[in-house]
Enzyme design. Structure first.
Site, PDB file in Angstrom:
ATOM      1  N   LYS A   1     -25.932  39.716 -55.650  1.00 34.24           N
ATOM      2  CA  LYS A   1     -25.907  40.664 -56.766  1.00 34.24           C
ATOM      3  C   LYS A   1     -24.786  41.694 -56.662  1.00 34.24           C
ATOM      4  O   LYS A   1     -23.992  42.017 -57.566  1.00 34.24           O
ATOM      5  CB  LYS A   1     -27.405  41.062 -57.143  1.00 34.24           C
TER       6      LYS A   1
ATOM      7  N   GLU B   1     -25.943  41.541 -44.473  1.00 34.24           N
ATOM      8  CA  GLU B   1     -25.972  40.483 -43.721  1.00 34.24           C
ATOM      9  C   GLU B   1     -25.218  39.458 -44.632  1.00 34.24           C
ATOM     10  O   GLU B   1     -24.515  38.715 -43.883  1.00 34.24           O
ATOM     11  CB  GLU B   1     -27.901  39.853 -44.038  1.00 34.24           C
TER      12      GLU B   1
ATOM     13  N   GLY C   1     -33.110  40.594 -58.370  1.00 28.86           N
ATOM     14  CA  GLY C   1     -32.823  39.618 -57.410  1.00 28.86           C
ATOM     15  C   GLY C   1     -33.890  38.627 -57.284  1.00 28.86           C
ATOM     16  O   GLY C   1     -33.538  37.450 -57.244  1.00 28.86           O
ATOM     17  N   ARG C   2     -35.308  38.947 -57.100  1.00 37.63           N
ATOM     18  CA  ARG C   2     -36.372  38.022 -56.866  1.00 37.63           C
ATOM     19  C   ARG C   2     -36.693  37.365 -58.423  1.00 37.63           C
ATOM     20  O   ARG C   2     -37.550  36.671 -58.084  1.00 37.63           O
ATOM     21  CB  ARG C   2     -37.466  38.643 -56.272  1.00 37.63           C
TER      22      ARG C   2
ATOM     23  N   GLU D   1     -42.221  42.433 -52.714  1.00 35.66           N
ATOM     24  CA  GLU D   1     -41.168  43.532 -52.993  1.00 35.66           C
ATOM     25  C   GLU D   1     -41.530  43.816 -54.579  1.00 35.66           C
ATOM     26  O   GLU D   1     -41.119  45.086 -54.928  1.00 35.66           O
ATOM     27  CB  GLU D   1     -39.917  42.563 -52.999  1.00 35.66           C
TER      28      GLU D   1
ATOM     29  N   HIS E   1     -54.673  22.966 -39.870  1.00 38.09           N
ATOM     30  CA  HIS E   1     -54.721  22.890 -38.302  1.00 38.09           C
ATOM     31  C   HIS E   1     -54.283  24.020 -37.446  1.00 38.09           C
ATOM     32  O   HIS E   1     -53.847  24.187 -36.344  1.00 38.09           O
ATOM     33  CB  HIS E   1     -54.038  21.662 -37.837  1.00 38.09           C
TER      34      HIS E   1
ATOM     35  N   LYS F   1     -32.795  50.136 -44.377  1.00 35.10           N
ATOM     36  CA  LYS F   1     -31.015  49.798 -44.516  1.00 35.10           C
ATOM     37  C   LYS F   1     -30.214  50.704 -43.906  1.00 35.10           C
ATOM     38  O   LYS F   1     -29.338  50.581 -43.272  1.00 35.10           O
ATOM     39  CB  LYS F   1     -30.728  49.357 -45.863  1.00 35.10           C
TER      40      LYS F   1
HETATM   41  O1  F6P Z   1     -33.958  43.210 -49.859  1.00 36.41           O
HETATM   42  C1  F6P Z   1     -33.593  43.989 -50.869  1.00 36.41           C
HETATM   43  C2  F6P Z   1     -32.682  43.188 -51.962  1.00 36.41           C
HETATM   44  O2  F6P Z   1     -31.901  44.322 -52.794  1.00 36.41           O
HETATM   45  C3  F6P Z   1     -33.534  42.002 -52.569  1.00 36.41           C
HETATM   46  O3  F6P Z   1     -34.082  42.837 -53.612  1.00 36.41           O
HETATM   47  C4  F6P Z   1     -32.309  41.546 -53.107  1.00 36.41           C
HETATM   48  O4  F6P Z   1     -32.830  40.302 -53.455  1.00 36.41           O
HETATM   49  C5  F6P Z   1     -31.645  41.193 -51.844  1.00 36.41           C
HETATM   50  O5  F6P Z   1     -31.613  42.405 -50.957  1.00 36.41           O
HETATM   51  C6  F6P Z   1     -30.385  40.704 -51.861  1.00 36.41           C
HETATM   52  O6  F6P Z   1     -29.397  41.620 -52.487  1.00 36.41           O
HETATM   53  P1  F6P Z   1     -28.079  41.188 -53.275  1.00 36.41           P
HETATM   54  O7  F6P Z   1     -28.269  39.991 -54.030  1.00 36.41           O
HETATM   55  O8  F6P Z   1     -27.479  42.230 -53.771  1.00 36.41           O
HETATM   56  O9  F6P Z   1     -27.280  40.775 -51.860  1.00 36.41           O
END
Ligand code: F6P
Length: 516
Positions: free
Chosen positions: A184, A190, A244-245, A330, A361, A481
């Site tokens: 987003k 990452e 995002g979620r 979240e 199990h 972060k």
């Molecule tokens: O973990 C925090 C967060 O902002 C989530 O809410 C989101 O889904 C994820 O990081 C990834 O964010 P982005 O889509 O901006 O890379």
């Protein structure tokens, strides 16, 4: 509260505590509730104005007030004829336009019309993203396996651990690989690191000019997408009113659409929408998201139960618990209310789970006889997508039997009556009264799957409203972060920070040697 007595006293308990909507049926009769409990909980929902707040969310109100944003994931699956305005702008045509662009792209990939830079057909799609930009698509890819095209496969890379990317790329031909970079913000550490390494992998095989044919993006940040070298024509947008979620049915679901095709993706959206409509129109007494939401409030805030186990009895939903961890935790893992005051009730439980029967199990022992009572959501389907006859019978028999065992247990006298030696009686006794809900649909299809996700989205909303918290921000992820930025410098030996605590300092010193 004793479930044996409750069922004995009220023969119609199961029928009274069963509701249905959008293809799903919920039997909540095995929750630890007296007949008068749910009416009180629904009164609380009314008092907290759940229906009014739900309508306000659908009308574009800035429910996410700490970030000044509307919360309109429901617009992502609204029919093209609907009209939903954000600041006077109807967002439905934008959604439909993006869906059409996604469909053109997905069809081109699926048919082989879209080729890589060497003219070879794309056979592998690697989705790079994390959190909401990974969990939904990765989970959906498994869930919708019976509808996937055999022409290409999708892989998902999220962890900044290079093992994740290395494993995903193993054996792939760069000339036949396409990356979808989903972020987003297009700033997430990452994702950016994984995308950069994927880009380097591609460029070393095919050269810089290949990037344009092998990378597409899903983002709200066009400037950064451009800077990465992705053609904005190959960028699929979404909007700041999609959290995002809550984004797996936005362009973040591009890999899903590529895998199952635009028509099935539309069915998925219709399933989401059917649950939106059910949530909007059904009376609270038979409204699944409201019932599930209030059951969660009861278990967490009133009974003080600290966890929720989600147990899908379908291997296709094996990643659904992981997806729900982000959606629920979240969203509602919050401790201050709308006024910034600490709440005085327990909010979101710890969510975990595993596909049945594997969990049986592993951790069910603790669920049956441990000292912590864990409420459970069972999820099942009457029929299976595979032709392996008896397997579904065995699977569903296990789900039903487990729900029965958790609720009614086995008394010491019953154990004795089986001829068990006295020394073993306490060990073989099951206390029961472990609450569960049983959620089932006829079959796992794109539509029923969409409705299931929407059900959890909306029950999460209901809980957030009742708890008085903002379900749509996630400030709790920020501290780690930002500290990681300094820790990177620490590990790379460029930090000038002198104020670390002794433990952090020692860890940075120790791991620095192994990191280099
Ligand atoms: O973990 C925090 C967060 O902002 C989530 O809410 C989101 O889904 C994820 O990081 C990834 O964010 P982005 O889509 O901006 O890379």
């Amino acid at each position: 509260m004793d479930l044996r007595s409750a069922f004995a006293a009220e023969p119609g308990r199961a029928a009274r505590c069963t509701a249905a909507g959008a293809g799903w049926t919920l039997d909540w009769s095995k929750q630890l509730m007296q007949p008068g409990t749910m009416p009180l909980l629904l009164e609380l929902a009314r008092e907290r104005q759940v229906p009014e707040r739900f309508a306000a969310m659908l009308a574009g109100a800035r429910m996410n007030w700490t970030e000044g944003r509307s919360v309109l994931h429901a617009a992502l699956r609204a029919p093209g004829t609907a009209s939903i305005a954000v600041d006077g702008h109807d967002v439905v045509p934008d959604v439909q336009h993006t869906l059409e662009r996604m469909a053109r792209f997905a069809n081109a990939l699926r048919s082989g019309a879209w080729t890589g830079s060497t003219g070879k057909r794309i056979r592998h799609v690697v989705n790079i993203g994390i959190g909401g930009s990974d969990l939904g698509p990765a989970m959906a890819y498994l869930a919708l396996q019976p509808w996937r095209t055999p022409e290409l496969d999708c892989r998902f890379v999220s962890n900044v651990d290079g093992n994740d990317l290395s494993i995903a790329l193993a054996g792939l031909d760069p000339a036949q690989t396409l990356f979808i970079v989903c972020s987003k913000t297009f700033t997430t550490q990452e994702t950016m690191e994984n995308a950069a390494s994927a880009r380097a992998w591609l460029v070393s095989a095919l050269g810089e000019a290949a990037v344009i044919r092998h990378f597409v993006a899903v983002s709200t940040n066009e400037a950064r997408v451009r800077a990465f070298g992705i053609d904005p024509d190959h960028m699929f947008g979404f909007w700041d009113w999609v959290g995002g979620r809550y984004s797996m049915d936005s362009a973040i679901g591009l890999s899903t659409m590529v895998a199952i095709g635009p028509e099935r993706f539309r069915e998925l959206l219709q399933g989401f929408h059917a649950m939106d409509e059910h949530a909007r129109t059904a009376p609270l007494e038979s409204n699944l998201p409201v019932l599930m939401g209030m059951i969660g409030v009861w278990n967490s805030s009133v009974l003080g139960l600290p966890a929720l186990a989600v147990l899908p009895y379908d291997q296709l939903l094996s990643r659904f618990p992981a997806y729900l961890q982000q959606l629920l935790m979240e969203s509602n893992g919050k401790r201050v209310d709308d006024h910034g005051e600490p709440v005085s009730w327990r909010t979101c439980p710890v969510v975990f789970g595993e596909a049945g029967t594997n969990g049986q199990h592993a951790f069910y022992q603790m669920l049956h006889q441990g000292t912590t009572i864990v409420p459970i959501d069972f999820i099942a389907f009457r029929t299976a997508a595979h032709p392996l006859g008896r397997h579904r019978v065995l699977l569903n028999a296990n789900a039903i039997a487990q729900a029965q065992a958790f609720a009614f247990g086995r008394t010491a006298d019953e154990v004795r009556a089986e001829g068990t030696s006295e020394a073993l009686v306490p060990h073989r006794t099951f206390p029961g009264n472990r609450p569960s809900s049983f959620l089932w649909a006829d079959a796992l299809t794109p539509a029923s799957f969409g409705a299931l996700v929407a059900l959890y989205e909306h029950s999460t909303f209901v809980q957030g409203i009742v708890w008085g918290i903002n379900s749509f921000d996630q400030w709790g992820v920020e501290l780690g972060k930002s500290l990681a930025v300094e820790a990177i410098k620490g590990l790379e030996g460029t930090s000038t920070c002198t104020t670390h605590d002794a433990s952090t300092e020692a860890l940075l010193r120790t791991l620095r040697t192994t990191a280099t």
